[in-house]
Write a protein that holds these residues in place. Structure first.
Motif, PDB file in Angstrom:
ATOM      1  N   ASN A 123       0.822  -1.205   0.000  1.00  0.00           N
ATOM      2  CA  ASN A 123       0.000   0.000   0.000  1.00  0.00           C
ATOM      3  C   ASN A 123       0.862   1.264   0.000  1.00  0.00           C
ATOM      4  O   ASN A 123       1.720   1.442   0.859  1.00  0.00           O
ATOM      5  CB  ASN A 123      -0.902  -0.001   1.245  1.00  0.00           C
ATOM      6  CG  ASN A 123      -1.727   1.266   1.360  1.00  0.00           C
ATOM      7  OD1 ASN A 123      -2.374   1.678   0.409  1.00  0.00           O
ATOM      8  ND2 ASN A 123      -1.692   1.893   2.531  1.00  0.00           N
ATOM      9  N   GLY A 124       0.631   2.141  -0.975  1.00  0.00           N
ATOM     10  CA  GLY A 124       1.339   3.412  -1.054  1.00  0.00           C
ATOM     11  C   GLY A 124       2.646   3.373  -1.814  1.00  0.00           C
ATOM     12  O   GLY A 124       3.265   4.420  -2.035  1.00  0.00           O
ATOM     13  N   GLN A 164       8.742   6.532   5.695  1.00  0.00           N
ATOM     14  CA  GLN A 164       7.428   6.034   6.091  1.00  0.00           C
ATOM     15  C   GLN A 164       7.429   4.525   6.354  1.00  0.00           C
ATOM     16  O   GLN A 164       6.369   3.933   6.535  1.00  0.00           O
ATOM     17  CB  GLN A 164       6.384   6.397   5.044  1.00  0.00           C
ATOM     18  CG  GLN A 164       6.166   7.891   4.904  1.00  0.00           C
ATOM     19  CD  GLN A 164       4.937   8.227   4.088  1.00  0.00           C
ATOM     20  OE1 GLN A 164       3.932   7.508   4.109  1.00  0.00           O
ATOM     21  NE2 GLN A 164       4.990   9.326   3.359  1.00  0.00           N
ATOM     22  N   TYR A 198       8.507   1.781   4.482  1.00  0.00           N
ATOM     23  CA  TYR A 198       8.151   0.796   3.456  1.00  0.00           C
ATOM     24  C   TYR A 198       8.959  -0.488   3.633  1.00  0.00           C
ATOM     25  O   TYR A 198       8.411  -1.597   3.650  1.00  0.00           O
ATOM     26  CB  TYR A 198       8.377   1.370   2.057  1.00  0.00           C
ATOM     27  CG  TYR A 198       7.451   2.505   1.703  1.00  0.00           C
ATOM     28  CD1 TYR A 198       6.077   2.308   1.618  1.00  0.00           C
ATOM     29  CD2 TYR A 198       7.941   3.789   1.458  1.00  0.00           C
ATOM     30  CE1 TYR A 198       5.214   3.340   1.294  1.00  0.00           C
ATOM     31  CE2 TYR A 198       7.091   4.829   1.132  1.00  0.00           C
ATOM     32  CZ  TYR A 198       5.733   4.607   1.055  1.00  0.00           C
ATOM     33  OH  TYR A 198       4.888   5.631   0.741  1.00  0.00           O
ATOM     34  N   SER A 246       8.136  -2.207   7.143  1.00  0.00           N
ATOM     35  CA  SER A 246       6.864  -2.933   7.214  1.00  0.00           C
ATOM     36  C   SER A 246       6.963  -4.295   6.539  1.00  0.00           C
ATOM     37  O   SER A 246       6.369  -5.272   7.003  1.00  0.00           O
ATOM     38  CB  SER A 246       5.739  -2.103   6.601  1.00  0.00           C
ATOM     39  OG  SER A 246       6.005  -1.803   5.239  1.00  0.00           O
ATOM     40  N   GLY A 279       3.189   9.519   8.960  1.00  0.00           N
ATOM     41  CA  GLY A 279       2.620   8.833   7.805  1.00  0.00           C
ATOM     42  C   GLY A 279       2.862   7.341   7.872  1.00  0.00           C
ATOM     43  O   GLY A 279       1.994   6.536   7.524  1.00  0.00           O
ATOM     44  N   GLY A 280       4.060   6.944   8.341  1.00  0.00           N
ATOM     45  CA  GLY A 280       4.370   5.527   8.463  1.00  0.00           C
ATOM     46  C   GLY A 280       3.515   4.831   9.503  1.00  0.00           C
ATOM     47  O   GLY A 280       3.092   3.679   9.313  1.00  0.00           O
ATOM     48  N   SER A 302       0.441   5.678  10.421  1.00  0.00           N
ATOM     49  CA  SER A 302      -0.909   5.525   9.864  1.00  0.00           C
ATOM     50  C   SER A 302      -0.944   4.373   8.870  1.00  0.00           C
ATOM     51  O   SER A 302      -1.890   3.567   8.860  1.00  0.00           O
ATOM     52  CB  SER A 302      -1.341   6.824   9.180  1.00  0.00           C
ATOM     53  OG  SER A 302      -1.391   7.887  10.103  1.00  0.00           O
ATOM     54  N   ARG A 303       0.094   4.298   8.042  1.00  0.00           N
ATOM     55  CA  ARG A 303       0.163   3.230   7.051  1.00  0.00           C
ATOM     56  C   ARG A 303       0.286   1.876   7.740  1.00  0.00           C
ATOM     57  O   ARG A 303      -0.349   0.895   7.337  1.00  0.00           O
ATOM     58  CB  ARG A 303       1.360   3.479   6.136  1.00  0.00           C
ATOM     59  CG  ARG A 303       1.560   2.460   5.040  1.00  0.00           C
ATOM     60  CD  ARG A 303       2.704   2.867   4.121  1.00  0.00           C
ATOM     61  NE  ARG A 303       2.976   1.796   3.185  1.00  0.00           N
ATOM     62  CZ  ARG A 303       3.753   0.748   3.456  1.00  0.00           C
ATOM     63  NH1 ARG A 303       4.335   0.654   4.639  1.00  0.00           N
ATOM     64  NH2 ARG A 303       3.933  -0.197   2.557  1.00  0.00           N
ATOM     65  N   SER A 304       1.115   1.799   8.794  1.00  0.00           N
ATOM     66  CA  SER A 304       1.308   0.550   9.529  1.00  0.00           C
ATOM     67  C   SER A 304       0.009   0.068  10.160  1.00  0.00           C
ATOM     68  O   SER A 304      -0.313  -1.138  10.125  1.00  0.00           O
ATOM     69  CB  SER A 304       2.373   0.749  10.614  1.00  0.00           C
ATOM     70  OG  SER A 304       2.498  -0.394  11.429  1.00  0.00           O
ATOM     71  N   HIS A 328      -2.981   0.636   9.124  1.00  0.00           N
ATOM     72  CA  HIS A 328      -3.839   0.135   8.041  1.00  0.00           C
ATOM     73  C   HIS A 328      -3.421  -1.278   7.629  1.00  0.00           C
ATOM     74  O   HIS A 328      -4.280  -2.163   7.437  1.00  0.00           O
ATOM     75  CB  HIS A 328      -3.753   1.087   6.843  1.00  0.00           C
ATOM     76  CG  HIS A 328      -4.527   0.640   5.649  1.00  0.00           C
ATOM     77  ND1 HIS A 328      -5.907   0.615   5.624  1.00  0.00           N
ATOM     78  CD2 HIS A 328      -4.120   0.177   4.437  1.00  0.00           C
ATOM     79  CE1 HIS A 328      -6.314   0.174   4.438  1.00  0.00           C
ATOM     80  NE2 HIS A 328      -5.249  -0.105   3.706  1.00  0.00           N
TER      81      HIS A 328
END
Length: 551
Positions: free
Chosen positions: A127-128, A163, A165, A168, A190-191, A193-195, A197
């Motif tokens: 994602n992203g 972030q 990538y 993760s 940002g990382g 929030s992404r994590s 998700h």
């Protein structure tokens, strides 16, 4: 447990018998064509580079070739039979002199147990990510996981992680305990929030691997010259040692088994900027200096980038003050000498200079899939050179001289400054980056540039006839600049290879209980849609990893 490295490893180009011989070959090639690496597009017209420089006169035949021909020279080394022998030799050598960059052909990763050959990232983790980032993270995450498994490392510190990538992928797909470190709170937010998700998606699909990801905001600091004799260890060592201790304490407090004093960590960085890459090798790896390093760091994996902000020994340049006050994207503060590192290059007194290090950041192989963007870049260089000619000829109509150019964009770049060219540099007005709309026509560009410089609305310089006359007088320079810029970009592989082999040689020279490898670890090109694979583009121009493994 089988060791990942049985000995030091480097894959050299065909015909090179030893790393030392290869360094000498690279240094000779770079010195022989220094007129290309020192080329400064802004002064192409004002210094009459085409006629007065050391640029070979017989190579001017390229100015009669098509734009497509220049792109083919850059991307694949395509030559024409009628070209001068010296030009054909240069193009062939420039395309063959660099380090091998195909991970599929690297013996180090030939083991089928290395999961990067077999496994793609789960969709939830990608994602992203854009295409380039996906290629980089997919390959490097699996290689790191493989090295961690064979080296007994269960903890990973990802420095300059952005972030997260890479972090993760290591945590959620490969089940590692990862600390994601960056100096930017915005990036880490940002990382996080992404994590969150990703975790929701993996929980929903029951795909959690048991890995753990923690985000830490920290600006890394180190001494003026990291790795030199001193009573005090570098700040970066103290910071990372404390971070590891805090992380292990947190693991124990969370009810997990707390790692012992002999815990094994893998410290990595994907595209660590400028001096951060050599500083990781000098200060973090135990036994690479007179300092103790980080004993828990059993493995270091580093892919560097941004050689233009690398601090070079005994080279004064316009970026010196810039380094002292600037924080890079990796959260790096202060300055450490990052080149040369090896004794063999230090003994030679080799110097590159800022312009050559900026060339090392080029990726000429990416030009062919993006011909429109390539032509736009050439046009911007041409427009800026014509503007400089106008400014030089009409100084009396300009505001007081401003600071020299410092933009690293295509509009203008910093260059080395010596006492001989200070007066010349005073005429470099700082236009900096202009919006894309300004490059629609010469009139629009000159108007926008004069606005940026604060030129009065009623100045004679704003007469369209002035702009038209200058662009007509110097029309041939557009193709000439493109020719020199193309050949200049071909030097990138040689210069980057010199920097990387210097780092590998430094590690080998330490003669400690470590093994060092320099290998292509990220896909260098990828198929861009054609059924036969003939239409290929560069996935990751910075794809060489330095790997240090403890015995």
């Amino acid at each position: 447990m089988a060791a990942f490295l049985a000995g030091d490893f480097i894959q050299l180009p065909d015909g090179q018998r030893s790393p030392a011989e290869y360094l000498a070959t690279l240094a000779e090639f770079i010195a022989q064509h220094s007129y290309l690496t020192s080329f400064y597009g802004l002064h192409f017209i004002t210094q009459d580079y085409w006629r007065r420089s050391a640029f070979p006169r017989e190579w001017a035949v390229l100015a009669d070739e098509s734009w497509e021909s220049l792109e083919a020279v850059a991307s694949s080394g395509q030559i024409q039979d009628q070209w001068p022998a010296s030009l054909k030799t240069f193009i062939r050598q420039a395309h063959s002199i660099g380090l091998p960059r195909d991970p599929a052909a690297c013996p180090l990763f030939g083991d089928v147990e290395c999961r990067y050959l077999l496994e793609s990232l789960w969709a939830a983790i990608t994602n992203g990510m854009n295409r380039k980032k996906l290629e980089e993270v997919t390959s490097l995450a699996a290689i790191i996981a493989h090295i961690a498994n064979t080296s007994g490392c269960t903890h990973v510190l990802d420095i300059g992680a952005g972030q997260g990538y890479l972090s993760s992928a290591l945590a959620y797909q490969y089940g590692l305990d990862v600390v994601c470190l960056d100096g930017s709170g915005l990036q880490l937010h940002g990382g996080q929030s992404r994590s969150a998700h990703i975790e929701r998606l993996l929980e929903h699909h029951k795909m959690r691997q048991g890995g753990r990801l923690r985000f830490v905001e920290m600006v890394l600091k180190f001494d003026k010259v990291a790795g030199q004799p001193s009573d005090d260890e570098p700040q970066i060592v103290r910071q990372i040692r404390q971070l590891i201790q805090d992380s292990e304490s947190t693991s124990g407090a969370a009810g997990q088994e707390s790692p012992s004093a002999e815990s094994r960590w893998l410290i990595c960085g994907l595209h660590t900027c400028g001096d951060l890459a050599p500083t990781m090798l000098k200060s973090i790896v135990p036994g690479t200096s007179d300092r103790s390093g980080i004993p828990q760091a059993r493995v270091v994996v580093n892919v560097g980038c941004c050689y233009h902000v690398l601090t070079e020994r005994d080279v004064a340049n316009s970026a010196t003050e810039f380094h002292a006050r600037h924080q890079t994207d990796d959260g790096l503060e202060q300055v450490a000498c990052g080149f040369p590192m090896s004794k063999v290059l230090k003994d030679q007194g080799l110097k590159l200079g800022l312009e050559a290090r900026m060339v090392a950041c080029q990726a000429a192989r990416r030009w062919a899939p993006n011909p429109k963007q390539t032509r736009q870049s050439f046009r911007r260089l041409f427009y800026r050179a014509v503007l400089q000619a106008i400014l030089n000829d009409h100084r009396e109509q300009l505001p007081a001289a401003r600071q020299p150019e410092e933009s690293t964009g295509s509009d203008a770049r910093p260059q080395d400054i010596s006492s001989d060219d200070v007066l010349q540099r005073m005429s470099d007005y700082a236009v900096r980056r202009l919006p894309s709309a300004a490059f629609e026509s010469p009139l629009q560009y000159i108007s926008a540039a004069l606005d940026r410089l604060g030129v009065a609305p009623d100045s004679p310089l704003r007469d369209p006839a002035v702009t038209t006359e200058y662009f007509e007088r110097h029309a041939a320079a557009e193709k000439q600049i493109a020719v020199v810029w193309t050949l200049r970009a071909l030097m990138a592989d040689a210069i980057e290879s010199l920097i990387l082999v210097d780092r590998w040689m430094y590690l080998v020279e330490q003669a400690n209980e470590r093994r060092a490898a320099l290998a292509a670890s990220v896909g260098h090109d990828c198929c861009s849609g054609s059924s036969d694979g003939s239409d290929r583009e560069l996935a990751s121009p910075r794809n060489m990893a330095l790997i240090v493994v403890g015995l």
